[in-house]
Design an enzyme around this catalytic site. Structure first.
Site, mmCIF file in Angstrom:
data_model
loop_
_atom_site.group_PDB
_atom_site.id
_atom_site.type_symbol
_atom_site.label_atom_id
_atom_site.label_comp_id
_atom_site.label_asym_id
_atom_site.label_seq_id
_atom_site.Cartn_x
_atom_site.Cartn_y
_atom_site.Cartn_z
ATOM 1 C CD GLU A 90 -18.998 24.728 22.900
ATOM 2 O OE1 GLU A 90 -18.926 25.899 22.493
ATOM 3 O OE2 GLU A 90 -19.914 24.302 23.603
ATOM 4 C CE LYS A 140 -16.582 28.971 22.545
ATOM 5 N NZ LYS A 140 -17.906 28.505 22.149
HETATM 6 O O1 IFM Z 1 -21.928 25.377 27.603
HETATM 7 C C1 IFM Z 1 -21.251 26.440 27.055
HETATM 8 C C2 IFM Z 1 -20.166 25.938 26.171
HETATM 9 O O2 IFM Z 1 -19.245 25.164 26.881
HETATM 10 C C3 IFM Z 1 -19.430 27.093 25.535
HETATM 11 N N1 IFM Z 1 -20.344 27.853 24.749
HETATM 12 C C4 IFM Z 1 -21.427 28.401 25.551
HETATM 13 C C5 IFM Z 1 -22.194 27.311 26.282
HETATM 14 C C6 IFM Z 1 -23.255 27.948 27.179
HETATM 15 O O3 IFM Z 1 -22.668 28.715 28.175
#
Ligand code: IFM
Length: 755
Positions: free
Chosen positions: A467, A580
């Site tokens: 992300e 990430k």
């Molecule tokens: O879905 C995930 C995402 O891939 C990374 N941030 C947190 C979300 C919820 O766990």
């Protein structure tokens, strides 16, 4: 099996209150209760979070509601409150027994007059009656003395976005006290009721402002014992929430604490037997793996398909209590192989919410189904457009999680397809799963950009699993998963034509899909799939390899403020190759057969030093692929990180100023994947299973259970030998592939393979 079922913490440390609230959490899929002490209130984040009831009070975003706290209890002696917040605790221990899902505390207070007063409690979220939160408290002293035990239902509760109840009504009936609440947005009702039973110790009871005060005359070393049966009833499954709650309290009190606790042992025992995980030679891993399974099960909706498992389980309201792609990719595998009824609920949740996904696609000008990034009980996307705050400027950041993570629809289709492959449950196609897969494929066709000069479909302006890099072109994970969705849609159409021709005809008319088949085939055959390039590396997205190539140390040295957000649009990782979370590596661990061992190895080695593991979804996937390609030392290291995430608290608590603490069901499910799909190498293959083990050095033997096409099996993997026994007498023969060779497992004798 030699297992330490007890997770233990000693001493009082105010800094750990929030962490222990997660680590010691109990739950039964209907509600979760944080691992806080009975005397805690909202400042210590005491919370009982229920599934299925959400509310938007206009103060932030829609989130699941926390209900009044039925366990609220403390003792008082000589005018002093005997709580760890107010009094001197001479010793204090908090324990979680995962074999029964029971939280226990024992605190010895040293009172001003020299007396020692011991406060003990045990509690569990009942599996035999999902409405019930059951507690037993015990107070004893080293001399005769008089004290007070105060207990009530605390309605001044923790909420991330403030109060969610428009009305709360105090109730009382037949010795049961309670509160009925109605949410602000939809007027949904929840009742919390409690029945107190004093089972030992002389006492007189009165009431002060809704708190029951029990005056107990303690004799030296003779405990005062109180049981409290708290019922939580929601209008989602109770017609009259208050009457139901009263009934539940009465029934449980009748059955009694010991009986209900035995039921816990039996029902949790059944769950662990379904998994059958035994790791010989590594007690630490054994405990961490079972604890992960415990947490995942605690939030699993065994009773309904109206919800799936939220990203932070039922440990609070974080991430809006929403269900993400985490469910399909990380949590579903354990249930599909070990507990298919729960797996069915998880996938049916998406089927039920197809309409929400269609609406989201239409909202953005597409056709088909675009599943939400943060899905709530109504199937709508709970994600706000300005999801984070820039901690330097205090301004909201426009994030594109909601708009651009189109891979969610592919993950949903993948999950459904995998569920069918493992369980053999093709009937689900007739219950709406076929539409889901077809509509996801249609969405992708409508999103695709056909690049004429290259004669291929490309996917532009998307966000992949990583992300930090938003709005990229041709994200490898996304494109490969879209191709898989197109293939699944074509297979669904073939299967319907062959096996259910009437339903096929009906469906084509119902969703107007006749011309779509050709489009989906075109997409399947002509989608652009980034191939391994220099050094066999697959570029994560167009231009990724042109990003600054720096080490994580260098990146961290540039951080100015501890919680600054590292991702798009202005974070430190933008324009760099630091990612990430697992992305290309995730792709390779899921679609292993599409890549050679060498390619998998090279990509793991390329991306591993460039991955920040800023998401709890990452380390388990690095472990999984490492195990699959035989890098067992790395696999073990990352397994332990994933398996112990909620034991150690080694996770991010903030994204900018957004609190993201809680338990980590994706890592919990990922842990099972590493053990069974990584170290044992289990997967479905060509109408049977494949098992290709790579055990860590210190594991002498790994045992586990799995289901395939309706039959149950028990497997033992040793250093050179695999043994598989069928436990379902009526089963057909199971084809087993190991190291490329085929074997047959018959119901009457166990299969031994030397590898
Ligand atoms: O879905 C995930 C995402 O891939 C990374 N941030 C947190 C979300 C919820 O766990």
């Amino acid at each position: 099996m030699c297992v330490d079922w007890c997770i233990r913490e000693e001493g009082v440390d105010e800094k750990k209150i929030e962490f222990l609230g997660n680590k010691m959490c109990i739950g039964n899929g209907y509600f979760g209760y944080r691992g806080t002490l009975e005397e805690y209130g909202k400042d210590q984040l005491a919370a009982c979070t229920v599934s299925e009831i959400f509310d938007d009070n206009g103060n932030g975003w829609r989130e699941p509601v926390n209900v009044p706290n039925g366990l609220y209890t403390w003792a008082e002696y000589a005018g002093e409150k005997l709580t760890v917040l107010d009094a001197q605790a001479e010793s204090h221990v908090q324990e979680l027994y995962i074999d029964t899902g029971t939280h226990r505390r024992e605190t010895v207070f040293a009172a001003g007059d020299g007396s020692r007063i011991k406060v003990e409690s045990e509690r569990f979220a009942s599996l035999s009656d999902l409405h019930m939160l059951v507690m037993r408290c015990q107070v004893s002293a080293d001399r005769d003395l008089e004290l007070r035990v105060c207990t009530g239902i605390d309605d001044d509760i923790w909420n991330i976005n403030g109060n969610h109840f428009a009305e709360t009504e105090i109730q009382e009936k037949d010795g049961v006290d309670g509160i009925v609440c109605r949410t602000i947005q939809d007027g949904r009702s929840v009742a919390v009721a409690a029945k107190i039973c004093i089972t030992a110790g002389a006492s007189v009871t009165d009431k002060k402002q809704d708190v029951t005060v029990i005056h107990a005359s303690l004799k030296k070393d003779v405990p005062f014992v109180m049981e409290k049966y708290t019922a939580i009833c929601k209008e989602t499954d109770c017609q009259d929430v208050w009457e139901s709650a009263v009934c539940c309290c009465m029934e449980s009190a009748e059955r009694g604490f010991e009986f209900l606790k035995e039921e816990q042992r039996r029902l949790w025992g059944e769950r662990y037997r379904r998994l059958g995980i035994e790791i010989k030679g590594d007690e630490e891993a054994q405990q961490a793996v079972l604890y992960s399974a415990y947490l995942l099960y605690s939030s699993a909706p065994a009773h309904t398909d109206r919800v799936a498992i939220p990203a932070r389980g039922l440990s609070g309201q974080v991430y809006k209590g929403a269900m993400f792609w985490d469910t399909e990719i990380y949590m579903l595998p354990m249930f599909a192989f070990c507990d298919p009824a729960i797996a069915r609920n998880l996938v049916m949740y998406r089927v039920r919410n197809l309409e929400g996904a269609r609406e989201k696609a239409a909202e953005y000008g597409y056709r088909g189904a675009f599943y939400p990034w943060e899905s709530q009980e109504n199937g709508k996307d709970g994600c706000t457009l300005y999801n984070l705050t820039d901690i330097f400027t205090g301004r909201k950041i426009r994030t594109y999680f909601r708009d651009k993570q189109i891979h969610i629809s592919a993950d949903v289709a993948y999950g459904l397809w995998k569920y069918m492959e493992v369980t053999g449950d093709k009937e689900i196609l007739l219950e709406g799963a076929a539409e889901v897969i077809l509509e996801c494929a249609r969405f992708f066709y409508s999103y695709a950009y056909y690049k004429k000069d290259k004669e291929r479909f490309e996917f532009l302006d998307v966000t992949g699993a990583d992300e930090y890099h938003e709005r990229v072109n041709n994200d490898a994970y996304t494109n490969y998963m879209i191709r898989l969705t197109a293939k699944a849609a074509l297979d669904v159409l073939d299967l319907l034509k062959r096996a259910y021709p009437d339903r096929y005809e009906e469906l084509m008319a119902e969703i107007d899909y006749r011309d779509e088949e050709e489009h989906i085939r075109d997409l399947y055959e002509n989608i652009y799939l980034p191939e391994p390039g220099a050094g066999l590396v697959i570029e994560q997205f167009d231009g990724y390899l042109k990003g600054e190539d720096l080490s994580l140390e260098e990146l961290y040295s540039r951080i100015i403020k501890p919680n600054e957000y590292l991702g798009s649009p202005t974070g430190l990782t933008v324009n760099t190759q630091i990612i990430k979370q697992a992305d290309v590596v995730l792709l390779m661990s899921l679609l292993g057969d599409a890549f050679t061992e060498k390619v998998k190895e090279k990509n793991w080695e390329y991306y591993e030093p460039r991955t920040e593991h800023g998401s709890s979804l990452s380390t388990c996937i690095y472990a999984l692929l490492a195990a699959q390609v035989g890098k067992t030392e790395w696999a073990y290291k990352y397994l332990m990180k994933a398996a112990k995430i909620d034991l150690t608290g080694d996770y991010k608590l903030y994204l900018g100023d957004l609190y993201i603490g809680g338990t980590h069901p994706a890592a919990n499910g990922g842990t099972w994947m590493v053990v069974v799909q990584g170290f044992a190498g289990l997967d479905v293959k060509d109408g049977g299973i494949r098992i290709d083990p790579h055990l860590p050095d210190k594991w002498e033997e790994l045992k586990f259970c799995f289901g395939y096409a309706g039959s149950r099996y028990r497997a033992a993997v040793r250093r050179r030998e695999i043994e598989i026994r069928c436990e379902s007498p009526e089963s057909a023969e199971l084809k087993v592939t190991c190291r490329g060779k085929e074997y047959l497992c018959t119901p009457d004798e166990s299969l031994k393979i030397t590898y």
